[in-house]
Write an enzyme that holds these catalytic residues in place. Structure first.
Site, short mmCIF file in Angstrom:
data_model
loop_
_atom_site.label_atom_id
_atom_site.label_comp_id
_atom_site.label_asym_id
_atom_site.label_seq_id
_atom_site.Cartn_x
_atom_site.Cartn_y
_atom_site.Cartn_z
N GLU A 64 94.03 13.02 111.05
CA GLU A 64 92.98 13.66 111.69
C GLU A 64 92.94 14.94 110.94
O GLU A 64 93.86 15.78 110.81
CB GLU A 64 93.51 14.09 113.28
CG GLU A 64 92.72 14.92 114.04
CD GLU A 64 93.17 15.15 115.50
OE1 GLU A 64 93.95 14.25 116.00
OE2 GLU A 64 92.62 16.15 116.19
N GLU A 85 88.26 23.90 115.95
CA GLU A 85 88.69 23.74 117.11
C GLU A 85 88.36 25.19 117.77
O GLU A 85 88.78 26.15 117.34
CB GLU A 85 89.82 23.38 117.59
CG GLU A 85 89.98 21.51 117.22
CD GLU A 85 91.24 21.17 117.92
OE1 GLU A 85 91.34 20.52 118.85
OE2 GLU A 85 92.26 21.19 117.07
#
Length: 429
Positions: free
Chosen positions: A307, A312
């Site tokens: 990932e 974020e």
């Protein structure tokens, strides 16, 4: 009658054991031409498995005793051919013979020389002898097919393996060499060109690029939004807007709606420079993300697929952006990541970028010099570097969850939107 039955069975079993060990391996061979040899099994007795080793790297295992093999030996030389038999009781016997090939029909060979004026380029010349059906150069997970001369590019210093594969009659033959590159290419990034982009023109999400993932099952993080099939995504004026909305004040799964868009199966990439220009939402409980997942997640699962969190943001930490990598070697709270202060993350558009090569991942905001995080394990393994395979993009805005909701949810903030100007991918020319 019972005693007689056991006596017969005992005698029959003893006779079967004697027969089971009686086998003798053997084979014959004949030349079809100078480089093709036909092998025929001539073993005798009772056995159930044959293991052939033809001395040229080819092996065969069969239970068919009458199977005939035609084997190609491209180079002159002496080859030790063996046949192993496995008996009914698991015992093994073998026989071997030497087959002498007097004529060379195919030699796989090539030269690889570092260019004197361009030290990151290697000139390749196929010097193989004989005929073949096709050929392929392999280096840095790249292929150049059916070119006798080629140029291989290596942007970083180090030792690299180059392989030449020739195919003849459906069989692959190869040769490998290692080349040494003395220094990094200072102009590496300028050699990237745009290979794909979505600039969100028109009046709807382009479904040739994106799929809407739907549902409210928490998405592995105890999130509370229900992702809809496009109801929370709008394209207007060259901007994609993903909006999280409140449905009720209950703060449970389904109390909010939002959008999660993926390029899985449509646009997937290995290596390159990825840039996403976006403006972020704000408020406690909001959790937008711009990220990537391994396209093989359906077969190997997470985190083995890898990932890549390009960006974020959690609303209770305003003006702080995060970049993180998750692998089997480090995932969840143990992922490899860093944070950076970005004072206008919610008020202005910024570029969230990733430069991903076989050597490292460099995350940045606005320019490559403004690094957020660098990930470059020196000893790369499947556990810490699953990033030699394709990944797809994900754009989403979550509400709540283990991280986004760690300090609760402020229901007065909704609706909240992440705006995306474009997604671009640049790769080596």
């Amino acid at each position: 009658m019972l005693t007689l039955f056991f006596s017969v069975m005992f005698l029959s079993s003893c006779g079967g054991d004697d027969a089971g060990v009686a086998f003798t391996p053997g084979f014959s061979y004949t030349f079809i031409d100078d480089n093709h040899v036909r092998f025929t099994n001539q073993s005798e007795g009772e056995y159930h498995l044959l293991n052939w080793n033809f001395g040229n790297g080819r092996t065969e295992t069969t239970t068919t005793k009458s199977q005939v093999f035609e084997v190609y030996y491209p180079e002159a030389g002496a080859y030790v051919v063996s046949l192993e038999l496995i008996g009914l009781e698991g015992d093994r016997k073998s026989s071997s013979q030497t087959v002498t090939i007097s004529k060379t029909d195919l030699v796989v060979a090539f030269s690889a020389s570092v260019d004197g004026t361009r030290p990151n380029y290697v000139n390749l010349v196929n010097t193989s002898e004989g005929t073949f059906d096709s050929m392929k150069w392999i280096y840095r997970s790249r292929n150049i097919e059916n070119k006798n001369t080629a140029v291989a590019y290596f942007p970083y210093s180090g030792n690299y393996e180059i392989e030449l594969q020739l195919v003849k009659d459906g069989i692959t033959y190869s040769s490998k060499q290692t080349v040494s590159i003395a220094s990094n290419d200072p102009d590496y990034y300028s050699k990237f060109s745009l290979v794909w982009s979505d600039e969100f023109d028109g009046n709807a999400v382009n479904t040739n690029n994106w799929t809407f993932e739907t549902g409210s099952g928490g998405w592995g993080n105890n999130e509370l939004q229900n992702y809809t099939a496009g109801d929370n995504a709008e394209v207007k004026g060259g901007i994609l807007t993903i909006t999280a909305r409140k449905v009720n004040d209950n703060k449970v799964a389904g109390s909010y709606t939002s959008t999660r868009m993926i390029t899985s199966g449509k646009k997937e990439f290995t290596y390159g420079r990825m840039e996403i220009r976006a403006k972020l939402p704000s408020g406690t409980g909001i959790w937008p993300a711009i990220w990537m997942l391994g396209a093989n997640i359906g077969t190997v699962g997470w985190p083995a697929c890898g990932e890549i969190d390009i960006m974020e943001y959690v609303g209770y930490q305003p003006n702080t952006v995060h970049a993180t990598v998750h692998t089997s070697a480090g995932y969840g709270g143990n992922g490899s990541g860093s944070s950076k202060t970005l004072e206008t993350a919610e008020e202005e558009f910024h570029i969230y970028g990733l430069i991903w090569t076989e050597k490292e991942m460099v995350f940045y905001t606005d320019t490559p010099e403004n690094v957020t995080h660098r990930y470059a394990p020196s000893n790369k393994t499947a556990e810490n570097w699953p990033f030699d395979k394709p990944q797809f993009f994900i754009l989403n805005v979550a509400v709540g969850g283990n991280w986004g909701g760690a300090q609760g949810i402020d229901n007065t903030i909704f609706p909240q939107s992440m705006e995306v100007d474009y997604v671009k991918v640049f790769q080596e020319e």
